[in-house]
Design an enzyme around this catalytic site. Structure first.
Site, PDB file in Angstrom:
ATOM      1  N   ILE A 263       0.819  -1.213   0.000  1.00  0.00           N
ATOM      2  CA  ILE A 263       0.000   0.000   0.000  1.00  0.00           C
ATOM      3  C   ILE A 263       0.852   1.263   0.000  1.00  0.00           C
ATOM      4  CG2 ILE A 263      -0.294   0.196   2.497  1.00  0.00           C
ATOM      5  CD1 ILE A 263      -3.053   0.752  -0.117  1.00  0.00           C
ATOM      6  N   TYR A 264       2.124   1.178   0.440  1.00  0.00           N
ATOM      7  CA  TYR A 264       2.996   2.349   0.456  1.00  0.00           C
ATOM      8  C   TYR A 264       3.424   2.660  -0.973  1.00  0.00           C
ATOM      9  CZ  TYR A 264       3.568   1.023   5.386  1.00  0.00           C
ATOM     10  OH  TYR A 264       3.366   0.670   6.685  1.00  0.00           O
ATOM     11  N   GLY A 265       2.995   3.753  -1.488  1.00  0.00           N
ATOM     12  CA  GLY A 265       3.372   4.161  -2.840  1.00  0.00           C
ATOM     13  C   GLY A 265       2.174   4.556  -3.677  1.00  0.00           C
TER      14      GLY A 265
ATOM     15  N   ASN B 273       6.801   0.672  -2.936  1.00  0.00           N
ATOM     16  CA  ASN B 273       7.674   0.504  -1.781  1.00  0.00           C
ATOM     17  C   ASN B 273       8.459  -0.801  -1.841  1.00  0.00           C
ATOM     18  OD1 ASN B 273       7.863  -0.236   1.484  1.00  0.00           O
ATOM     19  ND2 ASN B 273       8.315   1.874   0.946  1.00  0.00           N
TER      20      ASN B 273
ATOM     21  N   ARG C 294       2.359  -6.202   5.211  1.00  0.00           N
ATOM     22  CA  ARG C 294       0.918  -6.086   5.401  1.00  0.00           C
ATOM     23  C   ARG C 294       0.304  -6.074   4.013  1.00  0.00           C
ATOM     24  NH1 ARG C 294       3.541  -3.489   8.538  1.00  0.00           N
ATOM     25  NH2 ARG C 294       3.595  -1.550   7.421  1.00  0.00           N
TER      26      ARG C 294
END
Length: 102
Positions: free
Chosen positions: A64-66, A70, A89
């Site tokens: 989810i990071y990005g 990520n 995650r």
């Protein structure tokens, strides 16, 4: 000045060992990337290398990071032969495509 190595912790009964201190990678492609002083991907990769030098082998990342970028960024570094433990995650609304590309 000598820096002590990060202590290791045994996880479970299968022999997995992770550093007691981890490196949170969210800021490498997500929340801090538009702020003054952010050094870009090269600085992020240097940070991963330095963490490994200090004995950190637990990298906390997420698709989810990005989003999606990520794990790809963290996967670009070329580690020496060390065991890297990834904390992951998964976001059901986004899926796991980035995780599968690593």
């Amino acid at each position: 000045m000598t820096i002590a190595a990060v202590p290791l912790r045994r996880l479970g009964s299968q022999g997995l060992v992770a550093s007691a201190q981890g490196l949170g990678c969210m800021g490498m492609t997500y929340s801090y990337t538009n702020t003054a002083g952010w050094g870009g991907d090269a600085e992020s990769i240097d940070t991963v290398h330095r963490a490994l030098e200090l004995g950190v082998n637990f990298l906390d990342t997420s698709d989810i990071y990005g989003p999606f970028t990520n794990e790809e960024l963290v996967g670009e570094f070329q580690p020496t032969p060390v065991t890297v433990v990834g904390g992951e995650r998964w976001c059901p609304s986004v899926g796991c495509a980035a995780s599968q590309r690593r």
